[in-house]
Design an enzyme around this catalytic site. Structure first.
Site, PDB file in Angstrom:
ATOM      1  N   LYS B 188       0.860  -1.170   0.000  1.00  0.00           N
ATOM      2  CA  LYS B 188       0.000   0.000   0.000  1.00  0.00           C
ATOM      3  C   LYS B 188       0.898   1.221   0.000  1.00  0.00           C
ATOM      4  CE  LYS B 188      -1.083   2.428   2.803  1.00  0.00           C
ATOM      5  NZ  LYS B 188      -0.673   3.779   3.310  1.00  0.00           N
ATOM      6  N   THR B 199       1.282   5.927   4.013  1.00  0.00           N
ATOM      7  CA  THR B 199       2.684   5.603   4.141  1.00  0.00           C
ATOM      8  C   THR B 199       2.886   4.403   3.225  1.00  0.00           C
ATOM      9  OG1 THR B 199       4.425   5.056   5.685  1.00  0.00           O
ATOM     10  CG2 THR B 199       2.318   4.046   6.065  1.00  0.00           C
TER      11      THR B 199
END
Lengths: 408, 408
Positions: B188, B199
């Site tokens: 991700k 992040t």
């Protein structure tokens, strides 16, 4: 750039009333280097005996006129001198043709002004990689020479503009041994950025007597805490040039004067702030004061990491007191930091302390500070005595519009 | 962030059909850590004997779970292990409370999964500086344990998303000694950026047998040429974490296998590219290939200076073949460069050569390349054999919208 830009909302109310500096005269002309219908060449003629100091971009791909100036700065001479600046074309990354152009211009200026070629300093600002049509400049030198005036400095500030939305000037007077010496400076640029049509150029003049080594030392020292402490977007120009000339016409020696040095610092800082205030798309002027760092260098590294962070600059554009992004920038900077000693202020409001959100943090109070036009971020590392202050502007849709939406 | 973001135009056609990795099972749940109406916690349970390697942010203000993982990675153990990830809250800059939260979660996971606490690895991603409501996570652990499935990896890819516009997965199969081992990874993130809600997190699993030191070595080597070669906006997260686990369930030892290492590199590069393709506001995927530098490190420094330049990223957003800005970025990078040996290509088109515009430069041909979705910039320094390739995306109004127009 294809778009008429309104004047920056951060621009000063008016261009300052700059003092006449005895020993320097200015002229400007529309030579059609690239722009039409506006002045684009400026000549400054310096009286015999003037000392000249300079600071220049450290870019490895710096432009031909920058290299030429660097080779000439530092020599002492009793002759007159001249500064010739064109806007619209940076004469950067132009190979041997760039050197030829500088040679042609400096030779012609030397001829017209009757000074040695080694005392002619040139700057070019504008598009990179296009041959400079130097014949358009040499063709107007006689006219420029004929138009020289000691009151021409504000016109000069306009002739050197590219993407600037306002001309930039600053002044100071200093009393030394009962006599007054004056400083007047002009600048163009929107920070350290280097779009096709912009770079940062600064010219400062004084009628004080200052030896060349003393002048260079003052300039270098103050550059570190003024122009080297601003950033718009972290992109460094190939052409940044700062030239400081002391004509000595006042007869007052300021070589050892702390008051003069301080006044010079003030003029440089003022011009540096104006460059940020004209940052492309800027709507907020941001001061970042870092204290408690292990060293002054570390403080500056942290300050510039904050000032260059797109996430912090966009948060400020959105009036969001997003101090978590300041934590991020300190963390990534590479300089010493201890998460659990870090404190952060927005204006006078402590938002984070000792590694966590401040116990009496008020989102409303922090948000109120962010609505202003002048934003102050204070960061204390809690490690030592190192400190530094840097300045930047926010990152807005205006920046994208200027640099992406319109083809150069 | 207040805005529903459409799927990135650079997203792959579909999420890949990831292979089942024997020895690892996944479960996800909606724990309401911050988001409502979506899954936000993922548990991965690793079979006894699994080896685990990791790479983490170098931020000086890294988050509590990152510090906890770093302390645990490297130990050898025959027990099972677990990875617990939540989205919505980064548990970063949360002082002692952050450590307490990690302690509570890892103790509970150890208890529920019947493994040592030292074998529980956690990541948190989301807002910085808010206390993590860890009780919401510990309350759902028994349910998560009950829901574990060896087919749960695609749901896991969704549960760890924050500002991501698409889930990211990649796979590889490698034949070793006539037997097949599999690799499956999920990620991700929108690059190295660290907005409130994002992040970069990456989890890769294989059923190969790989010793912990060999696994760590492969991971570290490949991180340098994959995840450490991408950037969206130069802002480094406080939480970036990459965990690689080898369950050994296939019985095939890949510790010394070049083919396995190469396949792992491919999975990591694929995931890294997807992170860039989901860069906030991105409309172009940009590859920057630097050759002829004095060293590989210099090549990467030049590449990252180009990739992080707002002026280059906005020029590409505007489909402007503005190679002068590439000259600028090379000049400012600090790595060795000789202006007069520098050559630049956009796609297959040579735009600059030996310090000047290429003799047969065609603005139309260069502009045509810029209209594509995949942009390639080639830079040759002409100095040595150093080379590096890095990847980034363009800088658009979408980036400003996501990060400035909507309060977090």
């Amino acid at each position: 750039m294809g778009k008429v830009t309104a004047v920056s909302p951060l621009a000063p109310d008016h261009f300052p009333d700059l003092p006449v500096i005895d020993g320097v005269r200015f002229a400007t002309i529309a030579a059609g280097v690239r722009y039409q219908g506006r002045t684009d060449v400026m000549l400054a003629e310096l009286a015999p005996g003037s000392t000249v100091a300079g600071a220049f971009t450290r870019s490895a791909t710096r432009a031909a006129p920058v290299l030429d100036c660097q080779a000439k700065i530092g020599a002492t001479s009793d002759t007159g001198a001249a500064i010739l600046v064109n806007s619209g074309n940076a004469n950067a990354f132009t190979g041997k043709g760039g050197v030829t152009a500088v040679e042609a211009i400096t030779a012609s200026v030397a001829d017209v002004c009757n000074i040695p070629q080694s005392r002619v300093f040139t700057s070019s600002t504008g598009v990179i990689g296009e041959p400079l049509p130097h014949d358009r400049i040499t063709a107007v030198l006689a006219d420029l020479k004929g138009a020289l005036s000691d009151k021409g400095i504000s016109d000069a500030a306009k002739a050197i503009m590219t993407t600037d939305t306002f001309p930039k000037g600053a002044r100071a007077e200093v009393e030394i041994d009962g006599k007054t010496v004056s400083i007047a400076g002009i600048a163009k640029g929107s920070g350290m950025i280097a779009p096709d049509m912009a770079t940062m150029l600064v010219y400062i003049f004084t009628d004080a007597v200052v030896s060349q080594p003393a002048l260079q030392k003052m300039l270098s020292t103050h550059t570190d805490s003024t122009f080297n402490c601003i950033t718009v977007d972290s992109d460094t120009s190939t052409s940044d040039s700062l030239i400081l000339a002391a004509t000595g016409a006042s007869g007052v020696d300021a070589s050892e004067s702390d008051a003069f040095s301080e006044a010079l610092h003030g003029v440089m800082l003022n011009l540096a702030h104006q460059v940020v205030q004209d940052g492309e798309g800027a709507t907020k002027f941001i001061e970042i004061a870092v204290t408690g760092a292990a060293t002054d260098d570390d403080a500056k590294t942290h300050g510039m990491a904050i000032a260059n962070s797109p996430l912090i600059k966009t948060a400020i554009a959105g009036e969001d007191p997003n101090w978590g992004r300041v934590v991020m920038a300190v963390g990534k900077s590479g300089a010493a930091a201890d998460r659990d000693r870090l404190s952060i202020r927005f204006g006078d409001i402590e938002v984070a302390k000792d590694g966590w959100r401040s116990p009496d943090y008020s989102e409303e109070a922090a948000a109120a500070h962010m609505k202003g036009q002048n934003i102050t971020i204070g960061v204390d590392l809690g490690l030592g005595d190192g400190k530094a202050t840097v300045w930047t502007c926010d990152l807005t849709h205006g920046y994208i519009e200027i640099n992406a939406d319109y083809r150069s």
